[in-house]
Design a protein around this motif. Sequence first.
Motif, PDB file in Angstrom:
ATOM      1  N   THR A 120      36.126  29.444   7.386  1.00  0.00           N
ATOM      2  CA  THR A 120      36.294  29.468   5.932  1.00  0.00           C
ATOM      3  C   THR A 120      34.836  27.917   5.554  1.00  0.00           C
ATOM      4  OG1 THR A 120      37.734  27.927   7.077  1.00  0.00           O
ATOM      5  CG2 THR A 120      38.656  29.607   6.098  1.00  0.00           C
ATOM      6  N   LYS A 121      34.672  27.593   6.527  1.00  0.00           N
ATOM      7  CA  LYS A 121      33.022  26.563   6.272  1.00  0.00           C
ATOM      8  C   LYS A 121      32.062  26.814   5.716  1.00  0.00           C
ATOM      9  CE  LYS A 121      35.085  23.720  10.286  1.00  0.00           C
ATOM     10  NZ  LYS A 121      34.725  22.908  11.318  1.00  0.00           N
ATOM     11  N   PRO A 122      31.756  25.828   4.457  1.00  0.00           N
ATOM     12  CA  PRO A 122      29.470  26.612   4.317  1.00  0.00           C
ATOM     13  C   PRO A 122      29.020  26.781   5.818  1.00  0.00           C
ATOM     14  CG  PRO A 122      30.245  24.436   3.482  1.00  0.00           C
ATOM     15  CD  PRO A 122      31.752  24.277   4.607  1.00  0.00           C
ATOM     16  N   LEU A 123      27.972  27.879   5.281  1.00  0.00           N
ATOM     17  CA  LEU A 123      26.969  27.890   6.033  1.00  0.00           C
ATOM     18  C   LEU A 123      26.831  26.853   6.309  1.00  0.00           C
ATOM     19  CD1 LEU A 123      25.718  31.489   4.347  1.00  0.00           C
ATOM     20  CD2 LEU A 123      26.688  31.364   6.772  1.00  0.00           C
ATOM     21  N   GLY A 124      25.847  26.467   7.691  1.00  0.00           N
ATOM     22  CA  GLY A 124      25.164  25.622   7.805  1.00  0.00           C
ATOM     23  C   GLY A 124      24.759  25.013   9.476  1.00  0.00           C
ATOM     24  N   ALA A 125      24.212  24.426   9.062  1.00  0.00           N
ATOM     25  CA  ALA A 125      24.029  23.532  10.921  1.00  0.00           C
ATOM     26  C   ALA A 125      24.559  22.895  11.177  1.00  0.00           C
ATOM     27  CB  ALA A 125      21.967  23.741  11.834  1.00  0.00           C
ATOM     28  N   ASP A 126      25.264  21.369  10.753  1.00  0.00           N
ATOM     29  CA  ASP A 126      26.328  20.666  11.223  1.00  0.00           C
ATOM     30  C   ASP A 126      27.789  20.959  11.018  1.00  0.00           C
ATOM     31  OD1 ASP A 126      27.902  18.752  10.651  1.00  0.00           O
ATOM     32  OD2 ASP A 126      26.917  17.869   8.563  1.00  0.00           O
ATOM     33  N   LYS A 127      28.116  21.324  12.930  1.00  0.00           N
ATOM     34  CA  LYS A 127      29.025  21.407  13.231  1.00  0.00           C
ATOM     35  C   LYS A 127      30.172  21.156  12.855  1.00  0.00           C
ATOM     36  CE  LYS A 127      26.427  22.628  17.377  1.00  0.00           C
ATOM     37  NZ  LYS A 127      26.201  22.813  18.877  1.00  0.00           N
ATOM     38  N   GLU A 128      30.063  19.514  12.489  1.00  0.00           N
ATOM     39  CA  GLU A 128      30.919  19.131  12.025  1.00  0.00           C
ATOM     40  C   GLU A 128      31.671  19.461  10.337  1.00  0.00           C
ATOM     41  OE1 GLU A 128      33.209  16.584  13.301  1.00  0.00           O
ATOM     42  OE2 GLU A 128      31.603  16.625  14.934  1.00  0.00           O
ATOM     43  N   LYS A 129      30.779  19.535   9.547  1.00  0.00           N
ATOM     44  CA  LYS A 129      31.018  20.368   7.878  1.00  0.00           C
ATOM     45  C   LYS A 129      31.017  22.228   8.033  1.00  0.00           C
ATOM     46  CE  LYS A 129      29.660  15.787   6.039  1.00  0.00           C
ATOM     47  NZ  LYS A 129      29.137  15.018   5.172  1.00  0.00           N
ATOM     48  N   ASN A 130      29.619  22.061   8.443  1.00  0.00           N
ATOM     49  CA  ASN A 130      29.677  23.961   8.501  1.00  0.00           C
ATOM     50  C   ASN A 130      29.477  24.946   9.640  1.00  0.00           C
ATOM     51  OD1 ASN A 130      26.859  21.274   7.117  1.00  0.00           O
ATOM     52  ND2 ASN A 130      28.604  22.851   5.936  1.00  0.00           N
ATOM     53  N   ASP A 131      29.057  25.780   9.594  1.00  0.00           N
ATOM     54  CA  ASP A 131      29.317  26.912   9.979  1.00  0.00           C
ATOM     55  C   ASP A 131      28.266  28.138  10.089  1.00  0.00           C
ATOM     56  OD1 ASP A 131      30.744  28.506  12.439  1.00  0.00           O
ATOM     57  OD2 ASP A 131      31.154  30.010  10.832  1.00  0.00           O
ATOM     58  N   PRO A 132      27.719  28.665  11.020  1.00  0.00           N
ATOM     59  CA  PRO A 132      26.378  30.006  11.082  1.00  0.00           C
ATOM     60  C   PRO A 132      27.103  31.469  10.312  1.00  0.00           C
ATOM     61  CG  PRO A 132      26.583  29.039  13.249  1.00  0.00           C
ATOM     62  CD  PRO A 132      27.891  27.969  12.008  1.00  0.00           C
ATOM     63  N   THR A 133      28.347  30.882  10.932  1.00  0.00           N
ATOM     64  CA  THR A 133      28.739  32.560  10.950  1.00  0.00           C
ATOM     65  C   THR A 133      28.529  33.051   9.565  1.00  0.00           C
ATOM     66  OG1 THR A 133      30.450  31.646  12.424  1.00  0.00           O
ATOM     67  CG2 THR A 133      30.874  34.544  11.687  1.00  0.00           C
TER      68      THR A 133
END
Length: 515
Positions: A120-133
Amino acid sequence: MVGDSLDALFDEYFKDSTDDEKREIKKKYGVERAVREAPARIRWVCIDLLKHYREHIQPNGFKAMIVVGSRHAATVFKKTLDDLGAPPSEVVISGNHNDPAYLAQYTDKTRQKQVIQNFTKPLGADKEKNDPTAFLIVKDMLLTGFDAPIAQVMYIDRSLKDHTLMQAIARVNRTYKGKQAGFVVDYYGLSDHLTEALELFSSDDVEGTYHSLKDEIPKLKATHTRVASLFSGVKGEDIDDYVLFLKDEDIRQQFELAFKRFAKQMDVILPDVAAKPYIPDLKRWGKIQNAARNRYRDPGLNISDAGEKVRKLVDEHIISTGVDPKIPPVDLMAANFKESVEQIKSPESRASEIESAIKHHITVNLEEDPEYYKSLSLRLRDIIEKNAGKWDQQLELLLEMVSSIESEHKQAADDLGLSETEFAFYNILMAEVTLHAGEDAVSESVHDEIKTTSQDLVGMFDEATQIVDFFNKPDEIKRMKKAVKRAILDCSFGDKAIVSVVQDRFMELAKTKFA
């Protein structure tokens, strides 16, 4: 896929298997399921959906769900995507007690909970705010009740019917910033099932539920026509002609609204070939919008919510013309401001640039000395109104104003023996006293009182605001307001009618000067 065609496809997909192996596959899965879950077929589906995802969905930062016919198929899709170098994917499937390891690895509930939360998190590399899935592969789970607005497309490769089909489609229709629509890509052949599912609802319930890409083309034409008709009165062909046409704020707002709608519709269609005829105007109008944003210092002129595909096309075009859209307009006080103005072609456009720069300067600095900058605004309006259409004369007067605008404030304060901070308070008090008296000027003695009172109160503010977090302490503010009241009532012009106004205006100015 029926009859002979299924048998032919089966033989094609399993041509390397022995007759015994083929019989075993048919016995275990049946011909249709075997064909649908054949690794060769799934590979072609994955290649196609990857192309669609990379061109339509990924550029705008959205994610995808893949709905498959069995738990086994989910693992085949996962392995195939990985082999094709796809963005990260996860599998969420239900489990049984005797599941083999290749299935059991995706059925742990604790792991599934984390995967779902991350998706449900936005795409991105920041593990706290984002998720690459990028892809979530499911069979039955998460087709109803799951809320992930970041998902924009669902790739379906299994039979879904009635409410389950409608609920599944709804997964990608959740609103999200920059999301113009949800997409369903059907690899199973669900059109008949969808028609049956829609028949379960009233016509009012389902009206506008789904559209094909063909449905979007007329909308694109309509939004394009609106922008084109707005510019129908522009005589020249130069970008600057269009920018001058947008000088009026109401017309700018009309353009902004129309262009945003067009850009959003382009984002829905791109990169389909149907959008190709409209790309030149998208680029041209995007450049006009950027030029108008800089000329009129209007941050509202942007297509930040139109989607990355559109923004990239527009930005690349602007850059190709020698302009960086990320660089703000030259500030009025910058050393190269006059040089930048000289590069503009017509006197009218140069005058327009200076006028806009002065207006922006006044807006930005208004809180530093409200009365002084209000007087500058009136002076600017006077120049514009009295010299309308006389562009060379207007340009000359505006340049004179620019030359003195930086030094005038300090010089005026120095002439009175005041600091620039004291001068700002003095200007407010002078304005309120003359307004209350109904006169344009005051006597010398009253002027001296205004000057001395302003200096004294600035000193009090300077001392009072040394207290930590002064402006969030009601008792301290109340005490300071009382000091302002006493100082004004002790003057010859003292009147309760102006006390509350001056108190409030002084407190607001003090926040700017001393906070």
